[in-house]
Design a protein around this motif. Sequence first.
Motif, short mmCIF file in Angstrom:
data_model
loop_
_atom_site.label_atom_id
_atom_site.label_comp_id
_atom_site.label_asym_id
_atom_site.label_seq_id
_atom_site.Cartn_x
_atom_site.Cartn_y
_atom_site.Cartn_z
N ARG A 178 23.82 -3.99 6.00
CA ARG A 178 25.14 -3.90 6.63
C ARG A 178 25.44 -2.50 7.17
O ARG A 178 26.36 -2.31 7.95
CB ARG A 178 26.21 -4.31 5.62
CG ARG A 178 26.48 -3.26 4.58
CD ARG A 178 27.39 -3.72 3.47
NE ARG A 178 26.69 -4.66 2.59
CZ ARG A 178 27.21 -5.13 1.46
NH1 ARG A 178 28.45 -4.81 1.12
NH2 ARG A 178 26.51 -5.96 0.70
N VAL A 194 23.63 -3.57 16.74
CA VAL A 194 23.14 -4.24 15.53
C VAL A 194 23.49 -5.72 15.60
O VAL A 194 24.62 -6.08 15.95
CB VAL A 194 23.76 -3.61 14.26
CG1 VAL A 194 23.41 -4.44 13.03
CG2 VAL A 194 23.27 -2.18 14.09
N PRO A 196 23.24 -9.37 13.29
CA PRO A 196 22.86 -10.00 12.02
C PRO A 196 21.92 -11.16 12.29
O PRO A 196 22.02 -11.84 13.32
CB PRO A 196 24.20 -10.50 11.48
CG PRO A 196 25.07 -10.70 12.67
CD PRO A 196 24.60 -9.73 13.72
N MET A 198 21.11 -14.29 10.21
CA MET A 198 21.44 -15.01 8.99
C MET A 198 20.47 -16.17 8.76
O MET A 198 20.19 -16.94 9.67
CB MET A 198 22.86 -15.55 9.09
CG MET A 198 23.30 -16.27 7.83
SD MET A 198 25.06 -16.66 7.95
CE MET A 198 25.22 -17.71 6.51
N THR A 259 21.37 -12.67 4.79
CA THR A 259 21.41 -12.10 6.13
C THR A 259 20.60 -10.81 6.24
O THR A 259 20.73 -9.91 5.41
CB THR A 259 22.88 -11.85 6.56
OG1 THR A 259 23.57 -13.10 6.57
CG2 THR A 259 22.95 -11.26 7.96
N PHE A 261 19.62 -7.66 9.02
CA PHE A 261 20.26 -6.98 10.13
C PHE A 261 19.20 -6.27 10.96
O PHE A 261 18.28 -5.67 10.41
CB PHE A 261 21.29 -5.96 9.61
CG PHE A 261 22.47 -6.62 8.95
CD1 PHE A 261 23.64 -6.84 9.65
CD2 PHE A 261 22.40 -7.04 7.63
CE1 PHE A 261 24.73 -7.45 9.04
CE2 PHE A 261 23.48 -7.65 7.01
CZ PHE A 261 24.66 -7.86 7.72
N TYR B 148 31.64 -9.43 3.14
CA TYR B 148 31.15 -8.16 2.59
C TYR B 148 31.30 -7.11 3.67
O TYR B 148 31.54 -7.43 4.84
CB TYR B 148 29.72 -8.28 2.05
CG TYR B 148 28.71 -8.83 3.00
CD1 TYR B 148 28.56 -10.20 3.18
CD2 TYR B 148 27.87 -7.99 3.74
CE1 TYR B 148 27.61 -10.71 4.05
CE2 TYR B 148 26.92 -8.49 4.61
CZ TYR B 148 26.81 -9.85 4.76
OH TYR B 148 25.87 -10.37 5.63
N HIS B 150 31.20 -2.48 4.59
CA HIS B 150 30.85 -1.11 4.26
C HIS B 150 32.02 -0.22 4.63
O HIS B 150 32.53 -0.35 5.74
CB HIS B 150 29.59 -0.67 5.02
CG HIS B 150 29.25 0.76 4.80
ND1 HIS B 150 28.75 1.24 3.63
CD2 HIS B 150 29.40 1.85 5.62
CE1 HIS B 150 28.56 2.54 3.72
NE2 HIS B 150 28.95 2.94 4.91
N MET B 198 28.62 -16.33 12.14
CA MET B 198 28.93 -15.08 11.47
C MET B 198 29.67 -14.12 12.39
O MET B 198 29.26 -13.92 13.53
CB MET B 198 27.63 -14.44 10.98
CG MET B 198 27.86 -13.15 10.22
SD MET B 198 26.29 -12.60 9.47
CE MET B 198 26.78 -10.98 8.92
N TYR B 200 30.25 -10.43 12.83
CA TYR B 200 29.76 -9.10 12.42
C TYR B 200 30.54 -8.06 13.21
O TYR B 200 30.56 -8.12 14.44
CB TYR B 200 28.26 -8.98 12.69
CG TYR B 200 27.79 -7.54 12.65
CD1 TYR B 200 27.55 -6.92 11.43
CD2 TYR B 200 27.65 -6.80 13.81
CE1 TYR B 200 27.16 -5.59 11.38
CE2 TYR B 200 27.25 -5.47 13.78
CZ TYR B 200 27.01 -4.88 12.55
OH TYR B 200 26.64 -3.55 12.50
N ASP B 202 31.26 -3.98 13.88
CA ASP B 202 31.16 -2.53 13.70
C ASP B 202 31.93 -1.87 14.83
O ASP B 202 32.49 -2.58 15.69
CB ASP B 202 29.69 -2.08 13.63
CG ASP B 202 28.90 -2.35 14.91
OD1 ASP B 202 29.50 -2.27 16.02
OD2 ASP B 202 27.70 -2.64 14.81
N VAL B 255 31.88 -1.29 8.51
CA VAL B 255 31.30 -2.56 8.98
C VAL B 255 31.96 -3.69 8.20
O VAL B 255 32.25 -3.54 7.00
CB VAL B 255 29.77 -2.58 8.77
CG1 VAL B 255 29.19 -3.96 9.08
CG2 VAL B 255 29.07 -1.52 9.61
N CYS B 257 31.83 -8.09 7.60
CA CYS B 257 31.11 -9.34 7.86
C CYS B 257 31.86 -10.54 7.24
O CYS B 257 32.31 -10.46 6.10
CB CYS B 257 29.72 -9.30 7.25
SG CYS B 257 28.69 -7.96 7.87
#
Lengths: 271, 271
Positions: A178, A194, A196, A198, A259, A261, B148, B150, B198, B200, B202, B255, B257
């Motif tokens: 992550r 970036v 993911p 999954m 997942t 990345f 989840y 960061h 998903m 994601y 950032d 980040v 998710c």
Amino acid sequence: MSKTYVHGYHPRENERLQDQAGTLVDLLHSDTAYPPGSLVLEAGCGVGAQTVTLAQRSPDARFISVDVSAHSIAEAKRRTEAAGFTNVQFQQADIFALPFRPESFDHVFVCFALEHLSRPVEALAILNKLLKPGGNMTVIEGDHGSTYFHPESRAAQMAIHCQVELQRLAGGNALIGRQLYPLMVQADLEAVHVSPRMVYVDSSRPDLVDGFTRKTFTAMIEGVRESAIRAGIIDPEAFDAGVRDLHRTAEPDGVFCYTFFKGVGEKRRRV
Amino acid sequence: MSKTYVHGYHPRENERLQDQAGTLVDLLHSDTAYPPGSLVLEAGCGVGAQTVTLAQRSPDARFISVDVSAHSIAEAKRRTEAAGFTNVQFQQADIFALPFRPESFDHVFVCFALEHLSRPVEALAILNKLLKPGGNMTVIEGDHGSTYFHPESRAAQMAIHCQVELQRLAGGNALIGRQLYPLMVQADLEAVHVSPRMVYVDSSRPDLVDGFTRKTFTAMIEGVRESAIRAGIIDPEAFDAGVRDLHRTAEPDGVFCYTFFKGVGEKRRRV
């Protein structure tokens, strides 16, 4: 790099890493191909689980694959040659002391290596310096904190936590996936993207139930049983209950999610 | 359906659900379109957050959208008419006592509704009976256990847990997304296919940082503050620390998710 490599160097572990690459190869690598004539550094090639895939997908690029372990390098070399590829050169080297000149490579590729390093940004910055202007870097990492499943199980989460904790004690980070975006930005890569990847597994995909839930993820957790017990992180009964619950997620009404990345960033051009 | 609807019925909550649909509409709905003339049941339409999207993407299909709350139905009707759509008919009805004959609908669509039901398989089985042979059912649900971020934060996970716990106390399941496959199979749908969606986030995607991390997910968690404290699940300081840490994930090096799940299954054909 004096820390312990958490996955170990045992033949069965190598087999698991190879199985993993076989099952996940399209998900992780289908969008990576290097042009003819380009020179690519694979940093932290391990036993060559990704090297064969790289060489196969970019048959006219040249690869230099390095790893800190001479034993792993020997195995990677054996495998790549057995697969008939001649466009890979192997070299034992520490990622923090690479014997290459700045701006030597068109591309850098790093897969499942950052997770084992205590200074990942520093490693990426070193690799960034080896890139030619206009070159790019690809980084692929998993994230064990992305794991969830049905039926939910605290015991299974505790068994997974053993792996995370062992990796942390060894100086690594099993939750690094992550973080790829901020890490790559901090290493001064630009245009970082970036995505993911999954892995969603239910019983409509028996190949993934067997290839991923059982033989990749659960096998990896099972592999740290002795180390986790020896380190006092968990007792045998609790660990075994967790592993049983991980196998339970591979039953017909089970579901498993994990997942990876993948980040790609460019060398900053001089202004 | 005497249980409390965990998201509440307040105007600001409605606005959040609408924002959510606006931000996520392509991710969740781009592969749903119904043929001209087909009759579609939207079960649990709420305030119409998805209804406008459905009507827009299938302008020549006819929709009957039901919800247990007369107030929500009124709001959904107002919105759909304000958007200029005339192909939706609204009706107040309990999903466990629907006033329709078996095999009345070509398609059934359920989005963010199962998570609030204590008997989701029974609801799906009832809806399955309303499908014509050869028809299909689409189910979309989130899963708060897929969250989840960061920097990692135990406080933030505890604040999220408040929402999960309140939903559980109200008879629902905030972790239902991962279970769609087994639930749909148990409800006798066939050829069930579930795909994760998903989100994601950032800082390369400021629209998602603002639209999803802040205004959708964190706002949803903030919305249960009083209920969670009143229910004795958490104290105010711990909750506020968790929300602060969720906002922290929206900083430039953060980040975030989250994963939604979309399942499509077919009515079993008679043999």
